[in-house]
Design a protein around this motif. Structure first.
Motif, short mmCIF file in Angstrom:
data_model
loop_
_atom_site.label_atom_id
_atom_site.label_comp_id
_atom_site.label_asym_id
_atom_site.label_seq_id
_atom_site.Cartn_x
_atom_site.Cartn_y
_atom_site.Cartn_z
N SER A 439 0.25 1.36 0.96
CA SER A 439 1.39 2.15 0.47
C SER A 439 1.52 3.47 1.22
O SER A 439 2.61 3.84 1.67
N ASP A 443 4.56 4.70 3.96
CA ASP A 443 5.38 5.89 3.70
C ASP A 443 5.31 6.87 4.87
O ASP A 443 6.34 7.42 5.30
N SER A 447 8.34 7.86 7.37
CA SER A 447 8.74 9.27 7.46
C SER A 447 8.68 9.77 8.90
O SER A 447 9.59 10.46 9.38
#
Length: 560
Positions: A439, A443, A447
């Motif tokens: 996870s 992310d 980003s």
């Protein structure tokens, strides 16, 4: 102690009770096969640690698949360890360890033929059953032939074997992966060692016959424990991905798994030969060792399996280089285990080393939590050495403390219970931290790519492990930064858990180490030889005596 017609004469009884301990040479001969078996077990696991990122990439697997290749082995090892331990208290231990070796190498060879991550996970799960036997039986057999006080004297040999397997495994695996042979030979390379281990065990390991006991396997308890643990691990894996942590599905997974484990506890109280005897938990040392072992398992297994990913996905190293760069951690483990073992053997004091080990484990994890994708390798090596030294002084000494307080007839169950909870902690740690890594890295990569103007939605699933060699320089930097920071976060999560091990060790009461080996204790209970018929030997009317090496002479009017 009785004979067929009248009480045995005192001199004969003394000959059995006062049988001297095995000589140094006899111990080394018996130890050789056990250590070779342990070498095979460690090699089978460590040889793929540096090449696993390449293996998963070649099989087009995801981060979840990477995690489950490791978790599947830990899960079946966890479930099977107490079963092997219970069998060790009931039937022939030499036959059991040879069977565990066969399962390990056959499943490893089948894993080498895998053409999908699903088959690889399945074969690694089967391999975990063999590893559970080698984990439980190796420690039990060492307790059989070496007293707690003298065990440290032989820690050098055990440390050397562990060091060679743990250092040589990743290095050998990396070399094979980078060579023309390819990563599949990681799984085939252990076959000759396993065959040699089986032969050496047959020739050198001689144990007294077990007293006659009816073998009753607790199938219900084993099934319920397996289902309950598997349910919790699946929940940890799927939560946050397939469904939210706080959701109806999540509560259902947890509720059903806990309910099954409660039923397993009830079944264990009713079983004639429970897989995990609950009365053992009246032993304060065992309870604290279990708590410490769970924390060590989470901290050790739950972080070490991701170091290979750090080296290859955050630092761009090859599998061979990755294996070389993990040597400081293994050397720290080997040296601390060997040196502390020698001092423990000489002084009989072990608690202070466990305290120091727990402190170093916590400090090493905290320091590893500060690394980035561009941290100086000298610092990374130092942090890994501290982490390895902590594990080396703590892990085996927790088992030693427990074995020193157990009745010899429950050494198998007690030892395997500690190993069970340590591996359970590792399985939970790998699953939970793997889910966090998947996870967190997704992310951070998304980003980072957005910041450099890359359309993330057009790239497909970001859960697949990237091949850095195929990425443009700006994208590669983003991936390396994301993986480096994500993996460092795992160490920071594990550091507070290691504090639990420190607290458990501080609460341990140090008990003077015993001076009698398991074989000597098995020939004597409460100062008298065991007065029960021998499994597979004549009953009343045909008296025999079993020597310490397992050979039986029918000329003496004594039964063991």
């Amino acid at each position: 102690m009785t004979s067929t017609t009248e009480p045995v004469a005192e001199p004969v009884a003394e000959a059995v009770v006062d049988k001297p301990a095995m000589s140094h040479r006899e111990v080394l001969e018996a130890l050789s096969g056990i250590l070779l078996g342990m070498f095979v077990s460690i090699l089978a696991t460590s040889v793929v640690s540096s090449s696993l990122p390449r293996i998963i990439t070649d099989l087009h697997g995801t981060q979840s698949a990477f995690t489950w290749v490791v978790t599947a082995t830990l899960l079946t090892t966890t479930i099977s360890t107490p079963i092997w331990g219970k069998l060790a208290d009931l039937v022939n231990r030499k036959l059991l360890i040879q069977l565990a070796l066969v399962i390990s190498v056959v499943s490893a060879a089948l894993a080498g033929l895998s053409h999908s991550t699903e088959m690889l996970i399945g074969m690694r799960a089967l391999q975990g059953i063999g590893a559970g036997g080698l984990t439980a039986l190796g420690t039990v057999l060492i307790a059989d032939i070496i007293s707690p006080r003298e065990r440290g004297r032989y820690m050098g040999f055990m440390g050397a074997v562990m060091g060679v397997a743990m250092v040589g495994g990743p290095l050998l695996g990396g070399v094979l992966t980078d060579s023309a042979l390819g990563w599949r030979w990681n799984f085939f390379v252990g076959l000759p060692f396993a065959v040699a281990a089986i032969v050496v065990l047959q020739r050198t390991l001689h144990l007294p016959k077990l007293t006659r006991r009816e073998v009753r396997i607790d199938y219900l308890g084993a099934t319920l424990i397996s289902i309950g643990i598997a349910g919790l691990l699946l929940w940890i894996t799927f939560a946050g991905d397939k469904f939210e942590w706080l959701s109806g599905e999540s509560f259902a997974w947890v509720g059903l798994s806990v309910l099954v484990l409660v039923a397993a506890g009830w079944a264990e109280t009713r079983a004639a030969e429970p897989i995990i005897p609950l009365h053992l938990f009246r032993n304060r040392t065992l309870v604290l060792a279990v708590v410490g072992s769970v924390a060590v398992g989470i901290a050790m297994f739950g972080t070490s399996v991701f170091i290979g990913q750090y080296m290859q996905l955050a630092r761009g190293k090859t599998p061979t280089q990755s294996g070389l760069l993990t040597i400081p951690m293994i050397l720290g483990l080997m040296l601390s285990s060997t040196l502390s073992g020698r001092v423990i053997s000489r002084t009989g004091r072990y608690k202070k080393f466990m305290v120091v080990g727990a402190v170093m484990l916590t400090a090493g994890l905290a320091l590893m939590g500060t690394i980035h994708y561009n941290t100086n390798f000298v610092l990374v090596a130092l942090y890994m050495a501290i982490l390895g030294a902590g594990v080396g002084m703590l892990m085996q000494n927790l088992v030693l403390a427990v074995q020193n307080t157990l009745d010899i007839r429950e050494i198998g169950s007690g030892t395997s219970s500690v190993a069970f909870f340590r591996t359970l902690g590792g399985a939970i740690g790998v699953s939970a931290l793997g889910a966090v890594l998947a996870s967190r890295s997704q992310d951070l990569i998304a980003s980072g790519l957005t910041k450099i103007g890359v359309d993330v939605s057009a790239m497909g699933s970001s859960d697949s492990l990237p091949d850095l060699s195929t990425l443009p320089a700006p994208v590669r930097t983003v991936v390396e930064q994301a993986m480096g920071d994500s993996i460092a976060d795992l160490f920071l999560i594990a550091a507070p858990i290691a504090l639990i091990a420190l607290i458990a060790v501080l609460l341990l009461k140090e008990v003077p180490l015993g001076t009698r080996s398991g074989i000597q204790q098995r020939l004597e209970v409460d100062g008298h030889p065991i007065d029960e018929p021998v499994l597979g030997q004549p009953l009343v009317g045909e008296p025999v005596v079993a020597d310490l090496d397992g050979r039986v002479d029918a000329t003496d009017d004594v039964r063991v």
